[in-house]
Design a protein around this motif. Structure first.
Motif, PDB file in Angstrom:
ATOM      1  N   GLU A 102      10.218   9.390  -6.683  1.00 55.10           N
ATOM      2  CA  GLU A 102      10.319   9.414  -5.226  1.00 55.10           C
ATOM      3  C   GLU A 102      11.765   9.605  -4.774  1.00 55.10           C
ATOM      4  OE1 GLU A 102       9.039   5.841  -3.272  1.00 55.10           O
ATOM      5  OE2 GLU A 102       9.036   6.803  -1.294  1.00 55.10           O
ATOM      6  N   HIS A 103      12.709   8.923  -5.455  1.00 55.54           N
ATOM      7  CA  HIS A 103      14.088   8.950  -4.966  1.00 55.54           C
ATOM      8  C   HIS A 103      14.724  10.332  -5.036  1.00 55.54           C
ATOM      9  CE1 HIS A 103      14.702   8.178  -9.325  1.00 55.54           C
ATOM     10  NE2 HIS A 103      15.879   8.715  -9.165  1.00 55.54           N
ATOM     11  N   ILE A 104      14.122  11.244  -5.782  1.00 59.23           N
ATOM     12  CA  ILE A 104      14.639  12.621  -5.820  1.00 59.23           C
ATOM     13  C   ILE A 104      13.751  13.550  -4.992  1.00 59.23           C
ATOM     14  CG2 ILE A 104      15.071  14.606  -7.328  1.00 59.23           C
ATOM     15  CD1 ILE A 104      15.933  12.573  -9.472  1.00 59.23           C
ATOM     16  N   TRP A 105      12.445  13.416  -5.171  1.00 59.08           N
ATOM     17  CA  TRP A 105      11.532  14.380  -4.543  1.00 59.08           C
ATOM     18  C   TRP A 105      11.303  14.128  -3.056  1.00 59.08           C
ATOM     19  CZ3 TRP A 105       8.424  18.495  -6.728  1.00 59.08           C
ATOM     20  CH2 TRP A 105       8.857  18.848  -8.010  1.00 59.08           C
ATOM     21  N   LYS A 106      11.705  12.966  -2.551  1.00 66.42           N
ATOM     22  CA  LYS A 106      11.508  12.752  -1.112  1.00 66.42           C
ATOM     23  C   LYS A 106      12.391  13.698  -0.297  1.00 66.42           C
ATOM     24  CE  LYS A 106      14.555   8.606  -0.707  1.00 66.42           C
ATOM     25  NZ  LYS A 106      15.818   9.278  -0.837  1.00 66.42           N
ATOM     26  N   GLU A 143      17.113   5.034 -12.911  1.00 67.58           N
ATOM     27  CA  GLU A 143      16.361   4.327 -11.865  1.00 67.58           C
ATOM     28  C   GLU A 143      15.039   3.803 -12.452  1.00 67.58           C
ATOM     29  OE1 GLU A 143      16.836   4.105  -8.274  1.00 67.58           O
ATOM     30  OE2 GLU A 143      18.937   4.538  -8.803  1.00 67.58           O
ATOM     31  N   PRO A 144      14.582   2.639 -12.018  1.00 63.81           N
ATOM     32  CA  PRO A 144      13.301   2.133 -12.537  1.00 63.81           C
ATOM     33  C   PRO A 144      12.113   2.923 -11.984  1.00 63.81           C
ATOM     34  CG  PRO A 144      14.186   0.645 -10.881  1.00 63.81           C
ATOM     35  CD  PRO A 144      15.245   1.667 -11.112  1.00 63.81           C
ATOM     36  N   PHE A 145      11.098   3.055 -12.827  1.00 60.39           N
ATOM     37  CA  PHE A 145       9.848   3.702 -12.419  1.00 60.39           C
ATOM     38  C   PHE A 145       8.927   2.625 -11.844  1.00 60.39           C
ATOM     39  CE2 PHE A 145       5.458   4.111 -14.112  1.00 60.39           C
ATOM     40  CZ  PHE A 145       5.015   5.163 -13.336  1.00 60.39           C
ATOM     41  N   THR A 146       8.395   2.861 -10.643  1.00 65.48           N
ATOM     42  CA  THR A 146       7.567   1.831  -9.987  1.00 65.48           C
ATOM     43  C   THR A 146       6.261   2.426  -9.477  1.00 65.48           C
ATOM     44  OG1 THR A 146       8.400   2.256  -7.762  1.00 65.48           O
ATOM     45  CG2 THR A 146       9.686   0.735  -9.125  1.00 65.48           C
ATOM     46  N   THR A 147       5.413   1.557  -8.965  1.00 68.05           N
ATOM     47  CA  THR A 147       4.139   2.009  -8.391  1.00 68.05           C
ATOM     48  C   THR A 147       4.380   2.906  -7.179  1.00 68.05           C
ATOM     49  OG1 THR A 147       4.070  -0.053  -7.141  1.00 68.05           O
ATOM     50  CG2 THR A 147       2.795   0.026  -9.175  1.00 68.05           C
ATOM     51  N   ASP A 148       5.540   2.715  -6.508  1.00 70.81           N
ATOM     52  CA  ASP A 148       5.847   3.565  -5.352  1.00 70.81           C
ATOM     53  C   ASP A 148       5.934   5.039  -5.754  1.00 70.81           C
ATOM     54  OD1 ASP A 148       5.937   1.369  -3.770  1.00 70.81           O
ATOM     55  OD2 ASP A 148       8.130   1.193  -3.757  1.00 70.81           O
ATOM     56  N   ASP A 149       6.489   5.283  -6.964  1.00 69.95           N
ATOM     57  CA  ASP A 149       6.588   6.665  -7.434  1.00 69.95           C
ATOM     58  C   ASP A 149       5.204   7.278  -7.587  1.00 69.95           C
ATOM     59  OD1 ASP A 149       9.470   6.893  -7.742  1.00 69.95           O
ATOM     60  OD2 ASP A 149       9.279   5.484  -9.413  1.00 69.95           O
ATOM     61  N   VAL A 150       4.252   6.476  -8.065  1.00 66.10           N
ATOM     62  CA  VAL A 150       2.885   6.984  -8.262  1.00 66.10           C
ATOM     63  C   VAL A 150       2.254   7.314  -6.914  1.00 66.10           C
ATOM     64  CG1 VAL A 150       0.604   6.478  -9.208  1.00 66.10           C
ATOM     65  CG2 VAL A 150       2.655   5.615 -10.368  1.00 66.10           C
ATOM     66  N   ILE A 153       0.220  -0.202 -13.829  1.00 66.23           N
ATOM     67  CA  ILE A 153       1.377   0.625 -14.134  1.00 66.23           C
ATOM     68  C   ILE A 153       2.267  -0.051 -15.176  1.00 66.23           C
ATOM     69  CG2 ILE A 153       3.401   1.767 -13.128  1.00 66.23           C
ATOM     70  CD1 ILE A 153       0.651   2.908 -12.291  1.00 66.23           C
ATOM     71  N   ARG A 154       2.775   0.742 -16.120  1.00 68.20           N
ATOM     72  CA  ARG A 154       3.586   0.226 -17.222  1.00 68.20           C
ATOM     73  C   ARG A 154       4.913  -0.320 -16.708  1.00 68.20           C
ATOM     74  NH1 ARG A 154       2.947   0.956 -22.525  1.00 68.20           N
ATOM     75  NH2 ARG A 154       1.355   2.565 -22.239  1.00 68.20           N
ATOM     76  N   ASP A 155       5.296  -1.431 -17.284  1.00 70.78           N
ATOM     77  CA  ASP A 155       6.545  -2.074 -16.896  1.00 70.78           C
ATOM     78  C   ASP A 155       7.665  -1.606 -17.827  1.00 70.78           C
ATOM     79  OD1 ASP A 155       7.958  -3.773 -15.277  1.00 70.78           O
ATOM     80  OD2 ASP A 155       7.798  -5.455 -16.676  1.00 70.78           O
ATOM     81  N   VAL A 178      14.336  15.533 -13.557  1.00 75.29           N
ATOM     82  CA  VAL A 178      14.496  14.136 -13.954  1.00 75.29           C
ATOM     83  C   VAL A 178      13.103  13.529 -14.008  1.00 75.29           C
ATOM     84  CG1 VAL A 178      15.398  11.878 -13.294  1.00 75.29           C
ATOM     85  CG2 VAL A 178      16.773  13.930 -12.891  1.00 75.29           C
ATOM     86  N   GLY A 179      12.675  13.129 -15.212  1.00 76.95           N
ATOM     87  CA  GLY A 179      11.351  12.554 -15.362  1.00 76.95           C
ATOM     88  C   GLY A 179      11.424  11.248 -16.121  1.00 76.95           C
ATOM     89  N   THR A 180      10.252  10.789 -16.585  1.00 80.16           N
ATOM     90  CA  THR A 180      10.240   9.573 -17.395  1.00 80.16           C
ATOM     91  C   THR A 180      10.078   9.905 -18.863  1.00 80.16           C
ATOM     92  OG1 THR A 180       7.859   9.471 -17.112  1.00 80.16           O
ATOM     93  CG2 THR A 180       9.186   8.149 -15.602  1.00 80.16           C
ATOM     94  N   GLY A 181       9.964  11.201 -19.207  1.00 85.57           N
ATOM     95  CA  GLY A 181       9.561  11.623 -20.546  1.00 85.57           C
ATOM     96  C   GLY A 181      10.631  11.481 -21.613  1.00 85.57           C
TER      97      GLY A 181
END
Lengths: 549, 352
Positions: free
Chosen positions: A176-180, A114-121, A104-106, A194-197
């Motif tokens: 995850e922090h939004i869609w959970k 918020e940081p994007f992490t492997t948990d989101d995947v 996963i990209r750092d 809210v995405g990473t794009g």
């Protein structure tokens, strides 16, 4: 192509108007709206019917197209070249055919910081498992379990399946922090995505919305356009006259109507798939290879393509490979790159092997019955219909009695699935994955008796050799090995004619160099010119702003 | 004038004289009409249920047909779409009962095409545009057309007759969509006088403000003009053709002979009696407002009910289709019902 089609429907009027235009010889000029600044791109990507619903849920069929500019996948697969672009993953490896390890990209952040992490995947993949209606690609048909650490996500497959990796990799990832907290992801409209794009939603109105550049984007320095404007109505005349920077639309007489409208207008129409005739292989005499060869040799595919796509699309090779962009995948031993030229004498010889001879202007069997067949195509797909009519004319010329059936699209789809036809017009290939192109066409996994709905392999092709090759492909980790299997599958396509390829289905990219340059083109085919799905991310991060002079 | 009793007034007087007897008769007439109305409504509702289900292919097939143009569709996609759409369950009879319940509650569920929007949401955003655009234009066209028809009949043979009659016949002979396309192309793209699509400017948000009203009005001019141009001729010709025989009737001659003002004779005596057939057409036209604007809305990308209906039918969107067809049927039935009642009032002979 879906986008084209919908636009064709909604702009049915504009088509007629465009004919008027040609007839009246009035040159339409592009008159860009002076209130649109130079850093803003006007894009005909999303089509409201006729108004937009504020739906940015990336898993719903009716989402706004700009959802693809907000949410990103791990890997982008370009369907024209078949090339993979590492995206939210810097890459993936398969230590064995049933394990995929994504790195996963750092340094990527969500648009709220918020940081994007492997948990989101992991969260995203499990979300699709727990809400099957959101798993539109069917990735949980393949996945067994998921594990992760700080930098990698490991997906275990139920069975060895190397090609499944690229399918799973194209899943759009949500935070995850939004869609959970989302109660029902299958009907959630996600009004404030809210995405990473590279782009965030700006102003939303039912007739038009804007997207603003996300300054914290992980490759923000590559994003040239500060804003995007997406109107709901993009008829062909709108596109030609209103100074669009990027559009995905088939336009009649594109040189006059689009290029002629503005000095900086260009276009690129690469193949997006193959349009083919699907024979019903459970039916006499279409299950006879000699008959199929006769039918194939009797066709002038170039003329069919010209009739259907106004000369913009070339005849398709019989290999299911998109030429010239997938030349590397093509089996070099296949004559003439798989293109089959019209040869009436050879066609009649093939028919004769099957017991059909030309008597007068009728091709008849021993009992004196004329070879007759019906071609099914969908009502309203005018390009396909023109192609079918050309086929009808050409087959008619060798004495075959051809009729055309045009049910409504839903009924056409049902006919195709049930296998209750002689020949059906259909699209095949062009997914960017050689395996999926062949698998959907030839895999016996999809075999269903006529009358029962098949999801693929509509022509009901039953060849254990082809299936063995597909099974081999699934476990092959070595590139060369896969290439060799690909060659053999092409040989089968070419020699056994499970479907009869006609011409390439187009991707209708219209671009303007007035404000931004660096568009994909025939000279630089780095990505598909289409405005939907994930490939636009490649384009949007490759453009450069034109200096104001 | 006071000393003369003219025919129509005589009829009115008689009605009031025999009021009690006729009132009973009128009530029976209204009851009969109501009974017929309910029966037709039930039949329409039932046909409305059956017809879409006779179309081959399911809504999922329609959705898949769209997706399949992008490439092969997997088994899972089909399954996911079926879950997303919430396809009808149970046998046909159970579906019918559930459907009747929905009709009574005016709850039509979720649209397949515009999932997850509900049918109610869609219809309530689209209906005002159609009602205002087509409704107002139909009324205006009826009034102008009828008045022009009266004028044409009254001034028979002069230019006031030939101009509207010929012009109307000429314009109404154009197909609807062709007029729309010509207007769109010339007034919209070549001369750039009017916006080419939508019901309001791209960045406007619907609201009850003056600015929005002006914007919406500006956007409605081309579609309105299309409907006006193509429907005016029918009203002119219809009115003129029933007016001319009426003008030859004894009571008109009598009124003229009594020296009444020509305007009074034309409007109060001749036109009032000649208007009945035109009124029937008007009722039907009003009823057709909801569904009759498909092509115009299509050409101008106007977000009304016609456009919605087009989308519903091409995508096999049962819930949306049923709601829209029901609305169309209902509006035609109600319009017919009102015309029937009005007829009874205007022409006592109908009630017998």
């Amino acid at each position: 192509m879906m986008q084209t089609r919908r636009r064709l429907f909604t702009a049915a009027g504009a088509v007629v108007a465009a004919v008027t235009l040609a007839a009246c010889s009035i040159q339409i000029q592009s008159a860009p709206d002076p209130s649109i600044p130079r850093d803003t791109m006007l894009v005909a990507a999303d089509n409201g019917s006729p108004m937009f619903e504020r739906n940015f849920n990336p898993y719903l069929a009716n989402k706004r197209v700009a959802s693809f500019y907000v949410y990103e996948p791990l890997v982008i697969l370009d369907n024209v070249t078949g090339e993979e672009f590492p995206w939210l993953a810097t890459g993936y490896e398969l230590p064995d055919p049933s394990t995929i390890v994504f790195t996963i990209r750092d340094g990527v952040t969500w648009q709220d910081g918020e940081p994007f992490t492997t948990d989101d995947v992991v969260f995203t993949l499990e979300l699709l498992r727990d809400n099957p209606e959101t798993d539109t690609q069917g990735i949980w048909e393949y996945i067994e379990s998921i594990e992760s650490d700080d930098t990698t996500v490991t997906v275990k497959l139920q069975n060895p399946d190397v090609p499944a990796a690229s399918l799973i990799a194209t899943t759009l990832i949500v935070p995850e922090h939004i869609w959970k907290d989302v109660e029902d992801p299958g009907s959630f409209r996600n009004p404030d995505p809210v995405g990473t794009g590279p782009y965030q939603l700006g102003n939303f109105a039912p007739q038009q919305y804007t997207m603003d550049k996300y300054d914290g984007y992980w490759q923000a320095d590559k994003v040239a356009a500060e804003h995007l404007i997406l109107p709901a109505n993009n008829t062909q005349l709108d596109v030609a006259t209103k100074g669009y920077d990027w559009a995905y639309s088939f336009i009649s007489d594109v040189d006059n109507v689009w290029v002629g409208a503005g000095n900086d207008n260009t276009y690129w129409f690469p193949p997006g798939g193959t349009i083919a005739l699907f024979p019903n292989l459970t039916k006499e005499p279409f299950n006879n290879l000699d008959v199929r060869q006769g039918l194939s040799l009797a066709l002038d595919r170039g003329a069919v393509g010209d009739a259907a796509a106004e000369g913009y699309m070339d005849e398709a090779g019989q290999t299911n490979i998109l030429l010239p962009y997938q030349q590397d995948d093509l089996d070099p031993s296949i004559p003439n790159s798989g293109l089959i030229a019209q040869d009436t004498d050879a066609a009649l010889a093939a028919f004769e092997r099957a017991g059909y001879t030309l008597q007068g202007d009728r091709l008849v069997n021993a009992a004196g019955e004329q070879l007759s067949l019906t071609i099914t195509t969908a009502n309203g797909y005018t390009d396909w219909l023109r192609g079918v009519q050309e086929v009808q004319r050409q087959w008619g010329a060798v004495g075959i009695d051809v009729s055309v059936d045009t049910p409504q699209p839903a009924a056409y789809q049902l006919t195709l699935r049930n296998g209750e036809y002689d020949f059906a017009m259909g699209g095949t290939g062009g997914t960017g994955s050689l395996f999926r192109d062949f698998n959907s066409l030839m895999s016996t996994d999809f075999l269903k008796p006529v009358g029962e709905e098949a999801t693929n392999n509509f022509e009901r092709y039953d060849n254990p050799d082809a299936q063995a090759l597909l099974d081999q492909y699934k476990v092959a980790l070595d590139d060369d090995e896969r290439t060799q299997i690909g060659y053999q599958l092409q040989q089968i396509m070419y020699n056994d004619l499970p479907v009869i390829s006609l011409y390439y289905g187009g991707s209708w990219g219209l671009m303007s160099n007035a404000k931004f340059t660096g568009w994909p083109s025939a000279e630089d085919p780095y990505a598909s010119p289409k405005t939907y799905e994930s490939t636009p991310l490649i384009v949007l991060t490759s453009l450069e702003a034109v200096a104001d002079d | 004038m006071t000393s003369v009793t003219v025919a129509p007034r005589g009829a009115e007087a008689k009605t009031t004289d025999a009021g009690s007897r006729r009132r009973g008769n009128a009530a029976g007439y209204v009851l009969r009409k109501i009974g017929l109305f309910v029966l037709t409504l039930w039949a329409a509702v039932t046909i409305n249920f059956i017809l879409p289900r006779l179309m081959p292919g399911s809504p999922a097939d329609a959705a898949l047909a769209r997706l399949a143009q992008n490439g092969p569709v997997s088994e899972a996609t089909k399954a996911a779409i079926e879950v997303q759409l919430g396809l009808p369950s149970g046998n046909l009879f159970e579906q019918y009962i559930a459907y009747l319940g929905q009709v009574v509650r005016l709850d039509f569920g979720v649209s397949y095409t515009f999932y997850p929007q509900t049918v109610a949401e869609l219809v309530s955003t689209a209906l005002p545009y159609t009602l205002v655009l087509v409704g107002v234009v139909t009324i205006v066209a009826f009034i102008i057309g009828t008045l022009l028809g009266v004028l044409a009949a009254w001034k028979r043979g002069t230019w006031l007759d030939t101009l509207p009659t010929l012009g109307g016949a000429f314009a109404s002979a154009f197909p609807y969509f062709w007029t729309a396309l010509l207007l769109l192309f010339f007034a919209g793209y070549v001369w750039r006088l009017f916006p080419t699509s939508g019901a309001y400017g791209p960045t406007a948000t619907p609201s009850f403000t003056w600015d929005f009203f002006v914007d919406a009005l500006y956007h409605s001019i081309l579609p309105a003009l299309t409907i006006l141009i193509t429907s005016l001729g029918g009203w002119i010709l219809g009115m003129r053709n029933t007016m001319i025989p009426t003008l030859g009737d004894d009571y008109v001659t009598f009124a003229e002979a009594n020296g009444l003002k020509p305007r009074v004779v034309a409007l109060r005596y001749a036109a009032r009696n000649a208007i009945l057939p035109n009124l029937t057409s008007f009722g039907l036209a009003l009823g057709g407002v909801v569904g009759g604007s498909i092509l115009v809305e299509q050409v101008f990308g106007y977000p009304g009910v016609g456009y919605l209906l087009f989308n519903a039918v091409t995508n096999q969107d049962y819930p949306l289709m049923q709601a829209l067809f029901l609305m169309i049927t209902l509006s035609v039935l109600v319009a017919n019902f009102i015309v029937d009642i009005l007829y009874g009032v205007l022409d006592p002979r109908t009630r017998r």
